[in-house]
Design a protein around this motif. Sequence first.
Motif, PDB file in Angstrom:
ATOM      1  N   LEU A  43      17.519 -24.735  47.740  1.00 55.55           N
ATOM      2  CA  LEU A  43      18.960 -24.479  47.849  1.00 55.55           C
ATOM      3  C   LEU A  43      19.553 -24.073  46.504  1.00 55.55           C
ATOM      4  N   SER A  44      19.113 -24.728  45.432  1.00 57.80           N
ATOM      5  CA  SER A  44      19.684 -24.408  44.121  1.00 57.80           C
ATOM      6  C   SER A  44      19.229 -23.038  43.628  1.00 57.80           C
ATOM      7  N   PHE A  56      20.213 -14.457  35.749  1.00 61.25           N
ATOM      8  CA  PHE A  56      19.162 -14.747  34.775  1.00 61.25           C
ATOM      9  C   PHE A  56      17.856 -14.094  35.207  1.00 61.25           C
ATOM     10  N   LEU A  57      16.947 -13.931  34.267  1.00 53.41           N
ATOM     11  CA  LEU A  57      15.647 -13.329  34.546  1.00 53.41           C
ATOM     12  C   LEU A  57      14.693 -14.432  35.023  1.00 53.41           C
ATOM     13  N   PRO A  58      14.211 -14.350  36.260  1.00 49.98           N
ATOM     14  CA  PRO A  58      13.412 -15.458  36.819  1.00 49.98           C
ATOM     15  C   PRO A  58      12.129 -15.743  36.060  1.00 49.98           C
ATOM     16  N   SER A  59      11.532 -14.724  35.446  1.00 47.34           N
ATOM     17  CA  SER A  59      10.277 -14.965  34.720  1.00 47.34           C
ATOM     18  C   SER A  59      10.494 -15.894  33.533  1.00 47.34           C
ATOM     19  N   ASN A 264      23.177 -20.919  32.542  1.00 51.67           N
ATOM     20  CA  ASN A 264      24.288 -21.869  32.515  1.00 51.67           C
ATOM     21  C   ASN A 264      23.768 -23.213  33.004  1.00 51.67           C
ATOM     22  N   ALA A 265      24.664 -24.138  33.261  1.00 50.07           N
ATOM     23  CA  ALA A 265      24.240 -25.484  33.657  1.00 50.07           C
ATOM     24  C   ALA A 265      23.447 -25.456  34.967  1.00 50.07           C
ATOM     25  N   VAL A 270      18.047 -25.896  37.753  1.00 45.71           N
ATOM     26  CA  VAL A 270      16.940 -25.352  38.546  1.00 45.71           C
ATOM     27  C   VAL A 270      15.629 -25.450  37.774  1.00 45.71           C
ATOM     28  N   VAL A 271      15.661 -25.098  36.488  1.00 43.23           N
ATOM     29  CA  VAL A 271      14.446 -25.132  35.671  1.00 43.23           C
ATOM     30  C   VAL A 271      13.907 -26.561  35.575  1.00 43.23           C
ATOM     31  N   VAL A 272      14.802 -27.506  35.292  1.00 42.85           N
ATOM     32  CA  VAL A 272      14.379 -28.906  35.181  1.00 42.85           C
ATOM     33  C   VAL A 272      13.858 -29.411  36.532  1.00 42.85           C
TER      34      VAL A 272
END
Length: 337
Positions: A43-44, A56-59, A264-265, A270-272
């Motif tokens: 979802l995020s 943002f660039l997904p890679s 951004n936040a 999502v990365v974390v």
Amino acid sequence: MAAAAAGGGGDGDRDRAGTTKGSRRLRLASLGVLVLQNASLVLSIRYVRTRPGERFLPSTAVVLAEAMKGTAGLVLLLLQHRGSVRQTALALQDAVLGHVGDTLRLAVPSLIYTFQNNLQYVAISNLPAATFQVTYQLKILTTAVFSVLLLGTSLSRTQWVSLALLFLGVALVQTDQLQPSPTSPSPAPGPPQNQLVGLAAVVTSCLSSGFAGVYFERLLKSTGGSIWLRNVQLGAVGTVVALLAMLLAEGSSVAALGFFYGYNAAVWAVVVNQAAGGLLVAVVVFLQGQKLLMDPPGPIGNIWTPPPSPIGTIWSPPGPIDAPQGPADPALMSILG
């Protein structure tokens, strides 16, 4: 004396029953958290990839997630050695330099997982979250097929019927999604989406997930080793592979816009979240290994036994494990990416 011994034995049985009950609750809680993490991740990602504005660039997100997983694995490995930097360094040296072949073989699932993570961004960017989540369950089918081909697993007739029903359900969902509806609302403003591209990405991701999970299980069976050490190796190789993929796929965009363009936040969350998913799988595998230590031996399929249902009997491969660092269920490991 006999009565005292009997009383002592009864207390020991009660203590063991209490410990087993507490461990079972902890295992179920960890599985529940893993389910929530997977649902929230989809979802995020859908939210940050389809909203208007800078994307943002997904890679770059994949690179950061792999680096975080490797770093967290290193910290956990350090804690496993009771904070001894020397013992941790020796374990890493022995794993990397002493067993070069194992490290090179680990590069295979690491490469596949990194490829799979990039494909997930493509799929979620082009498919509704619910459609992606349903279609992504095809990884159960691919995992079962690869387990039969690579591990010689024998599936019952009920399991094959369940897999066929799963495939039929996913096909029906995709057929409904691809048919235009005259009453469907106009698309929301945002980046363009292509359902065929999303479908191709999620199917390829399912294939890679199934193969990587089975291959990783086969590798763990033959090599063993600490699950945290394997996470460090996967994270290190995955970071290098993700960097190379980023340079090949979006190198010019990263050079022009910057590595953290569009962050951004919400993107950092999502990365974390993605990095935490791999660690959660490692924790679940570790806890299920402890269960098998208290109740040996047992099949890998005993790691997680859902309530009786046709789908619940899809995956139960044979193969005992006798340590917390032993092989994991490939259906579970297919989540690791």
